[in-house]
Scaffold this active site. Structure first.
Site, PDB file in Angstrom:
ATOM      1  N   HIS A  67      36.022  35.703 136.849  1.00  0.00           N
ATOM      2  CA  HIS A  67      35.869  35.932 135.418  1.00  0.00           C
ATOM      3  C   HIS A  67      35.186  37.267 135.126  1.00  0.00           C
ATOM      4  O   HIS A  67      35.595  38.015 134.234  1.00  0.00           O
ATOM      5  CB  HIS A  67      35.077  34.773 134.798  1.00  0.00           C
ATOM      6  CG  HIS A  67      34.698  35.027 133.375  1.00  0.00           C
ATOM      7  ND1 HIS A  67      33.432  35.390 133.000  1.00  0.00           N
ATOM      8  CD2 HIS A  67      35.438  35.013 132.239  1.00  0.00           C
ATOM      9  CE1 HIS A  67      33.398  35.575 131.684  1.00  0.00           C
ATOM     10  NE2 HIS A  67      34.611  35.345 131.196  1.00  0.00           N
ATOM     11  N   GLU A  70      37.563  39.996 135.514  1.00  0.00           N
ATOM     12  CA  GLU A  70      38.440  40.086 134.334  1.00  0.00           C
ATOM     13  C   GLU A  70      37.795  41.007 133.282  1.00  0.00           C
ATOM     14  O   GLU A  70      38.465  41.858 132.687  1.00  0.00           O
ATOM     15  CB  GLU A  70      38.674  38.679 133.760  1.00  0.00           C
ATOM     16  CG  GLU A  70      39.455  38.655 132.457  1.00  0.00           C
ATOM     17  CD  GLU A  70      38.904  37.629 131.481  1.00  0.00           C
ATOM     18  OE1 GLU A  70      38.780  36.448 131.839  1.00  0.00           O
ATOM     19  OE2 GLU A  70      38.590  38.032 130.346  1.00  0.00           O
ATOM     20  N   HIS A  71      36.484  40.854 133.078  1.00  0.00           N
ATOM     21  CA  HIS A  71      35.797  41.742 132.127  1.00  0.00           C
ATOM     22  C   HIS A  71      35.827  43.200 132.601  1.00  0.00           C
ATOM     23  O   HIS A  71      36.046  44.110 131.799  1.00  0.00           O
ATOM     24  CB  HIS A  71      34.337  41.304 131.962  1.00  0.00           C
ATOM     25  CG  HIS A  71      34.151  40.186 130.989  1.00  0.00           C
ATOM     26  ND1 HIS A  71      33.446  40.322 129.823  1.00  0.00           N
ATOM     27  CD2 HIS A  71      34.594  38.907 131.000  1.00  0.00           C
ATOM     28  CE1 HIS A  71      33.445  39.174 129.157  1.00  0.00           C
ATOM     29  NE2 HIS A  71      34.131  38.294 129.863  1.00  0.00           N
ATOM     30  N   GLU A 147      27.853  35.440 127.021  1.00  0.00           N
ATOM     31  CA  GLU A 147      29.010  34.549 126.874  1.00  0.00           C
ATOM     32  C   GLU A 147      28.680  33.166 127.428  1.00  0.00           C
ATOM     33  O   GLU A 147      29.020  32.142 126.845  1.00  0.00           O
ATOM     34  CB  GLU A 147      30.233  35.146 127.598  1.00  0.00           C
ATOM     35  CG  GLU A 147      31.486  34.283 127.430  1.00  0.00           C
ATOM     36  CD  GLU A 147      32.703  34.817 128.171  1.00  0.00           C
ATOM     37  OE1 GLU A 147      32.603  35.904 128.792  1.00  0.00           O
ATOM     38  OE2 GLU A 147      33.745  34.151 128.142  1.00  0.00           O
TER      39      GLU A 147
END
Lengths: 456, 447
Positions: A67, A70-71, A147
């Site tokens: 994840h 992905e950022h 997040e």
């Protein structure tokens, strides 16, 4: 010579080029798969690039890698500086984003169909040339921690699901949250991300899905031009990390700021490994009978008739790379103890195990499944999601009618059999113990501004 | 679907002679969407887009029964009434109704927004399913009975849901902001809802509200899908039969008073790990003379995702939040302009400072030419994405119908965006948005 002869025959027989199938599928020489589905209702297209890497590929101490990467994929290459990817797509009238799950990482753009080549060029650039700076990593790590606070730490259901997976699984990496444990994020280093990127971001680990107002052969040519020059590489070995038998019920609780308690029951269930297995379809049918529709059993019996729950839902996803669960989650009605709701849920499952289900109930779900396939065609994004999900799990988009056929063929006896198979030895029960907000907090807030804002 | 591609598709079907004819005659650019509109004898206005690409049909019926019509002492009544429309009708029990919909593979939902309440149906267009689904829709619209036992059950559920929402920091921040912005104005009714007001609601209130607000003369019917116009006219004509007609017209919604100066943020406690910040003021109407400069400016300030300044300053440069954005909601009277984000508690004050500075700078200096070009390119270039499905198109029809926007609204929109300049954005924002009048709420941190 061979080629010349072929085209001569083609010329002689067909005069025109053959019409491509819809969807159309091809595999580039470097192993990347391309699937194009033409949909000419509006002059737009969606492009989704699916990488087969997610949190189930991670190990302890490094959770959240997929994840976080992905950022970082938006933080620049040698040619396209940080932030420029999204700016260019936006300037072309497009929208772009990405998401990560346990099974895969997906990047997508939605834009005017004639701007598709821009999206493909940008994706191919960052598949091979990612070059973010350490400072960009440090800042983005803080974004991901925010997040996590927003999505999980401060959400009762976020904490409930995290406890459920971590409790139900011991060895399988399904147990860790996709976003990663906060402690692992604390010690994450930029080079961890760079290594993860080199391992998994290769054409032979990717599937491109395009749906929209395009011509399949043109998209294929564009994809070849964009990605064809990238070399494939051997992927790291994926160890299966199987979950050992559970051998006994697991009960746990988690506290969170909340007024209402939550109750989750989750049984280990098989995932679909081969298309001709029968059990996964029966579990899927059972979940739909319990909660697929407003008329289904759980909302009808537990929310409306017995009023022991404020809400209740059942879910099961057979399309997953590891660790499927058959899950029922409910919010007990006021004055109802979680234990009483648990009893009521189990009673509904027992009833199906004993008596099976009616023909009318089965027929309702069948119709819903058929209709869902039609409704899905209203959304290009949903169509692309369907293709990408099936493909990234090792099945083919061509299998979809067979999935539907097998699901709609499930009988009452098969549903009964899987309901009987839900054993306590495979069950994990999680209770969210609510921690009400301090009294006199926000609730008593006056209607500020009321005086100065009177109706005129 | 009737999009820009429509002309080509018709050419394909009609043969080359027609194609030649069109090529010569089609001087005006084909419209983005062909919307047909008529008004029925019962007063309802109908908006229809024919689309045969998929065998589906979407219908939305709106009434002037949104929360702005809540009596001042009974906030939540509009919402409760809408939620109970499908709880049973004169001919169908609650369970029978749900079975009928399930048998037709149709889905029906009801919802009360701030301006209007709506019923939405999605069904297959094939006659057996369509007719079965429409029978349910008609009954839900004109013959709801609000069974007493269901009312009591749903009231209990609404109270439970409200108790839970009041533990959510983001909800608390938004509600507190709305209370500050709208006070006693009807647009503030939604934010006035709490456990006490819900407990007060009685079934008789629901019946009375339904009788006086679900009227054909205020209804807007939107239809998109696999149906020809004749069939759409027939369908619409029978949707509202049985509803009480006439009665006194509802009072006009009063103008929203200008905000007074709000110097100090309101701080509310919360045990979570993040603080939630919300700031705003009433600003924006559907017929706003500054509609386009304000809207394009908002893209640059906080509406344009990663293109926007708030996202750049708070997230990209400083890593303070997962998402920061600003929003402009146009209502009939002034809808809210608002900014929101969440951040770790101990950095809430500094993040609030960055937000305020970003807003101040934007209002004082306006956008750069590059920012304006980027905003216009995205809004204009991305316009077809906004209605690339029947579901999205239905939403636009409902808005066009409710606010009586021109039928070529979707064609005009990108042209109006093209006309916006750096100066028009700067001028409109300076004149209309005074940061010193903005209300600010921080949930989860202390001053």
């Amino acid at each position: 010579m061979h080629r010349l002869a072929l085209s001569a025959v083609a010329l002689f027989l067909g005069l025109a080029r053959p019409v491509l199938a819809n969807p159309y599928e091809a595999v580039l020489d470097n192993g990347m798969k391309v699937i194009v589905k033409e949909d000419h209702r509006a002059p737009v297209a969606v492009s989704q690039l699916w990488y087969r890497v997610g949190s189930v590929d991670e190990v302890n101490g490094r959770t959240g890698l997929s994840h976080l990467l992905e950022h970082m994929m938006f933080k620049g290459t040698q040619k396209v500086p940080a932030g420029e990817f999204s700016r260019l797509i936006a300037a072309a009238g497009g929208k772009d984003n990405a998401f990560t799950s346990r099974d895969h990482t997906v990047y997508f753009q939605q834009l005017a169909a004639d701007r598709l080549p821009l999206a493909l060029q940008l994706e191919s650039d960052r598949m091979a040339n990612l070059a973010f700076k350490d400072e960009a990593f440090n800042s983005e790590l803080n974004v991901v921690k925010e997040e996590r606070r927003w999505r999980t730490d401060d959400q009762p259901t976020g904490r409930l699901y995290e406890a459920l997976y971590a409790g139900a699984f011991i060895a399988s990496p399904v147990r860790t949250p996709v976003i990663g444990w906060m402690g692992d994020l604390d010690s994450m280093k930029p080079d961890d991300l760079r290594a993860w990127y080199r391992q998994w971001y290769v054409p032979n680990n990717a599937t491109l899905v395009v749906v929209g107002d395009v011509k399949a052969e043109e998209v294929l040519a564009q994809a070849r031009a964009a990605f064809g020059g990238l070399a494939g590489r051997t992927l790291p070995e994926r160890r299966p990390q199987p979950e050992p038998p559970q051998n006994g019920i697991r009960r746990l609780s988690v506290k969170a700021p909340s007024e209402l308690p939550y109750l989750a029951l989750a049984w280990k269930a098989p995932r679909l490994e081969r298309i001709d297995q029968s059990e996964p379809y029966a579990y899927a049918m059972l979940a739909s009978l319990l909660d697929g529709l407003d008329a289904s059993r759980l909302p009808r019996r537990l929310v409306r008739e017995q009023a022991v729950a404020t809400s209740v839902s059942a879910s099961y996803d057979m399309l997953t790379r590891a660790g499927a669960l058959f899950t029922v989650i409910g919010v007990p009605a006021q004055g109802v103890a979680p234990a009483r709701l648990e009893k009521a849920i189990r009673a509904e499952l027992d009833r199906i195990a004993r008596e099976g289900v009616s023909a009318a109930e089965l027929e309702r779900v069948r119709r819903q499944v058929e209709a869902a396939r039609i409704y899905e065609k209203d959304s290009m994004f949903a169509q692309a999601m369907q293709i990408g999900t099936v493909e990234s799990l090792g099945f083919s988009w061509r299998d979809e009618p067979e999935f539907v056929r097998r699901l709609t063929a499930v009988t009452s006896q098969q549903v009964q059999a899987v309901a009987r198979g839900l054993k306590d030895d495979d069950l994990t029960v999680v209770t969210l113990v609510p921690q009400p907000l301090p009294k006199g907090a926000p609730k008593s807030m006056p209607m500020e501004g009321g005086d100065s804002h009177g109706v005129r | 679907m009737a999009f820009a591609k429509r002309t080509t598709a018709q050419v394909g079907r009609s043969g080359w002679l027609v194609a030649l004819f069109l090529a010569v005659m089609a001087v005006p650019v084909a419209s983005a969407v062909e919307i047909r509109h008529w008004q029925q004898p019962d007063g309802a206005r109908v908006y229809f887009v024919e689309s045969h690409a998929n065998p589906i049909l979407d219908i939305h019926v709106a009434f002037d029964a949104g929360s702005r019509r809540d009596p001042a002492d009974k906030p939540g009544l509009a919402s409760m009434t809408a939620a109970l429309l499908d709880a049973g009708t004169r001919s169908l029990s609650e369970e029978r109704l749900r079975e009928r919909l399930a048998d037709a593979a149709a889905s029906l939902s009801t919802d009360a927004g701030l301006e209007s309440a709506g019923i939405r149906l999605r069904t297959l267009s094939r006659a057996p399913e369509r007719n079965a689904a429409l029978d349910v829709l008609r009954a839900v619209i004109s013959q709801p009975v609000f069974p007493p036992a269901v009312f009591e059950r749903e009231k209990r559920r609404a109270i439970e849901g409200q108790r839970q929402q009041e533990t959510d920091a983001s909800y608390l921040a938004d509600r507190a902001l709305e209370r500050q912005i709208y006070g006693q104005h009807p647009y503030g009714r939604e934010a006035a809802v709490d456990v006490t007001t819900l407990t007060r609601l009685q079934r008789a209130d629901v019946l009375a509200f339904w009788r006086s607000h679900y009227r054909p003369q205020s209804a807007v019917i939107s239809i998109v899908g696999d149906l020809n116009e004749g069939a759409a006219r027939q369908l619409a004509a029978t949707l509202l039969t049985g509803l009480p007609k006439g009665g006194a017209p509802l009072p006009p919604v009063p103008a929203v008073p200008l905000s007074s100066a709000n110097p100090a943020p309101v701080y509310l406690p919360h045990p979570g790990s993040q603080a939630h910040v919300a700031a705003g003021l009433p600003l924006f109407t559907r017929n706003d003379p500054d509609y386009f400069p304000l809207m394009v400016g908002n893209y640059i300030l906080g509406g344009g995702g990663f293109d926007a300044r708030l996202m750049k300053e708070l997230r990209d440069k400083r890593g303070l939040t997962y998402g920061a954005s600003s929003e402009l909601v146009p209502y009939q009277e002034a809808g809210p302009f608002s900014i929101g984000f969440s951040t770790r508690k101990d950095q809430a004050r500094s993040a609030l400072g960055v937000m305020q500075e970003t807003l101040r700078t934007f209002i004082e200096q306006g956008p750069t030419q590059a920012e304006l070009d980027q905003a216009r390119a995205n809004i204009v270039g991305g316009f077809p994405l906004r209605f690339d499905s029947n579901a999205k198109l239905l939403g636009y029809l409902a808005v066009i119908g409710w606010y009586r926007l021109p039928l070529d609204f979707l064609d005009r929109y990108p042209r109006e965006v093209e006309k916006v300049t750096v100066e028009s954005v700067r001028e409109a924002w300076r004149r209309r948005v005074d940061p010193s009048r903005m209300a600010t709420v921080v949930v989860g941190a202390t001053p």
